[in-house]
Scaffold this motif. Structure first.
Motif, short mmCIF file in Angstrom:
data_model
loop_
_atom_site.label_atom_id
_atom_site.label_comp_id
_atom_site.label_asym_id
_atom_site.label_seq_id
_atom_site.Cartn_x
_atom_site.Cartn_y
_atom_site.Cartn_z
N THR A 60 32.98 79.33 70.79
CA THR A 60 32.85 80.18 71.64
C THR A 60 31.54 80.28 72.11
O THR A 60 30.28 80.17 71.29
CB THR A 60 33.29 81.53 71.23
OG1 THR A 60 32.66 82.07 70.37
CG2 THR A 60 35.03 81.19 70.93
N ASP A 62 29.18 83.56 75.07
CA ASP A 62 29.35 84.72 75.83
C ASP A 62 28.17 84.58 76.82
O ASP A 62 27.35 83.72 77.04
CB ASP A 62 29.46 85.66 75.21
CG ASP A 62 28.28 86.26 74.19
OD1 ASP A 62 27.28 85.64 74.18
OD2 ASP A 62 28.29 87.18 73.29
N THR A 111 34.38 83.68 75.70
CA THR A 111 35.27 84.31 74.92
C THR A 111 35.09 85.90 75.63
O THR A 111 34.07 86.26 75.80
CB THR A 111 34.83 84.49 73.33
OG1 THR A 111 35.98 85.13 72.54
CG2 THR A 111 33.61 84.92 73.00
N TYR A 112 36.16 86.69 75.38
CA TYR A 112 36.34 87.88 76.18
C TYR A 112 35.54 88.94 75.29
O TYR A 112 35.54 88.78 74.20
CB TYR A 112 37.65 88.28 76.17
CG TYR A 112 37.93 89.71 76.48
CD1 TYR A 112 37.95 90.11 78.00
CD2 TYR A 112 37.84 91.04 75.72
CE1 TYR A 112 37.84 91.51 78.35
CE2 TYR A 112 37.76 92.11 76.33
CZ TYR A 112 38.02 92.45 77.35
OH TYR A 112 37.78 93.82 78.07
N SER A 113 34.75 89.78 76.00
CA SER A 113 34.39 91.00 75.62
C SER A 113 34.07 91.78 76.85
O SER A 113 33.76 91.39 77.85
CB SER A 113 33.03 90.93 75.00
OG SER A 113 31.83 90.49 75.80
N PRO A 114 33.98 93.29 76.72
CA PRO A 114 33.89 94.15 78.08
C PRO A 114 32.36 93.81 78.39
O PRO A 114 32.38 93.92 79.52
CB PRO A 114 33.91 95.57 77.27
CG PRO A 114 34.76 95.43 76.09
CD PRO A 114 34.46 94.02 75.52
N GLU A 115 31.62 93.52 77.63
CA GLU A 115 30.19 93.35 78.29
C GLU A 115 30.01 92.02 78.98
O GLU A 115 29.30 91.97 79.85
CB GLU A 115 29.11 93.20 76.83
CG GLU A 115 29.16 94.45 76.09
CD GLU A 115 29.99 94.71 74.93
OE1 GLU A 115 30.16 95.80 74.54
OE2 GLU A 115 30.84 93.77 74.76
N LEU A 116 30.60 90.97 78.64
CA LEU A 116 30.99 89.86 79.24
C LEU A 116 31.33 90.05 80.58
O LEU A 116 31.04 89.67 81.68
CB LEU A 116 31.84 88.70 78.57
CG LEU A 116 31.65 87.54 79.44
CD1 LEU A 116 30.74 86.32 79.12
CD2 LEU A 116 33.24 86.87 79.28
N ASP A 140 41.79 83.90 72.20
CA ASP A 140 40.55 84.49 71.76
C ASP A 140 40.42 84.67 70.13
O ASP A 140 41.24 85.23 69.47
CB ASP A 140 40.58 86.05 72.22
CG ASP A 140 39.34 86.96 71.76
OD1 ASP A 140 38.45 86.86 72.65
OD2 ASP A 140 39.37 87.81 70.98
N VAL A 142 39.08 86.78 68.14
CA VAL A 142 39.13 88.25 67.68
C VAL A 142 40.62 88.76 67.63
O VAL A 142 41.33 89.20 66.75
CB VAL A 142 38.31 89.29 68.14
CG1 VAL A 142 38.30 90.59 67.78
CG2 VAL A 142 36.64 88.69 67.87
N SER A 143 41.20 88.75 68.89
CA SER A 143 42.36 89.30 69.28
C SER A 143 43.57 88.35 69.09
O SER A 143 44.47 88.97 68.91
CB SER A 143 42.44 90.08 70.38
OG SER A 143 42.31 89.04 71.50
#
Length: 188
Positions: A60, A62, A111-116, A140, A142-143
């Motif tokens: 991954t 970001d 990979t997903y993050s709110p910041e991305l 993902d 993490v999730s």
């Protein structure tokens, strides 16, 4: 196409998901395909930045990795850029074969993050182009959720996804002359 993913009964721009039955009457990429994409393209070669021919399955990255690679390349990702990301993944299908490629399938990618998601929103990236099938890691790490960026970027922000692009010659040319922007984008 921004209409191939939805949740809560809605596709991009609040259109009813039922508008996708029998074809896309809303949120289709057909107008983009017919007219093309005009904008400053910037190629970020994540694999080359990491010193690899290709990223590994499930590997991954970001937005901070994209920014670091851009800085190392001597370029920047500016507002409204068409973001082109090379992972080296597509050539592995041809080199390793379909059995290897699809075994425990989990391609590399964002990979997903709110910041991305916030970074994509603030940078107003209109088009995300990669040499992968989904433009993001398949699951993902993490999730465990499959393809969360499809909803976050495509459905919520309207980012057009362009996938499965052969970026090898373009990346080699960019690396040879150090010019990573205003590239001619490859057609699928």
């Amino acid at each position: 196409m921004r209409g191939h993913v939805w949740y809560d009964g809605e596709i991009y721009n609040g259109y009813d998901a039922r508008t996708t039955i029998g074809g896309l009457s809303k949120a289709s990429v057909l107008p983009i395909a017919e007219k093309g994409v005009v904008g400053r393209g910037v190629l970020i070669d994540v694999a080359r930045h990491r010193g690899q021919a290709y990223l590994d399955k499930g590997e991954t990255f970001d937005h901070t990795d994209l920014l670091a690679a851009a800085q190392a390349q001597g370029t920047e990702i500016a507002k409204h850029d068409v973001l082109v990301i090379r992972t080296g993944w597509l050539p592995q299908f041809h080199a390793q074969g379909a059995d290897w490629f699809y075994e425990d399938f989990n391609e590399p990618g964002l990979t997903y993050s709110p910041e991305l998601v916030d970074w994509f929103r603030d940078t107003e990236i209109p088009n995300l182009v990669t040499d992968t099938i989904a433009n993001e890691t398949t699951a993902d790490p993490v999730s465990g959720v499959a393809l969360p960026l499809h909803c976050a970027l495509m459905r919520n922000l309207g980012v057009a996804f362009t996938e499965i692009c052969d970026l090898e010659k373009l990346a080699a040319d960019c690396a040879a002359d150090g010019q990573w922007t205003s590239c001619t984008l490859p057609r699928r």
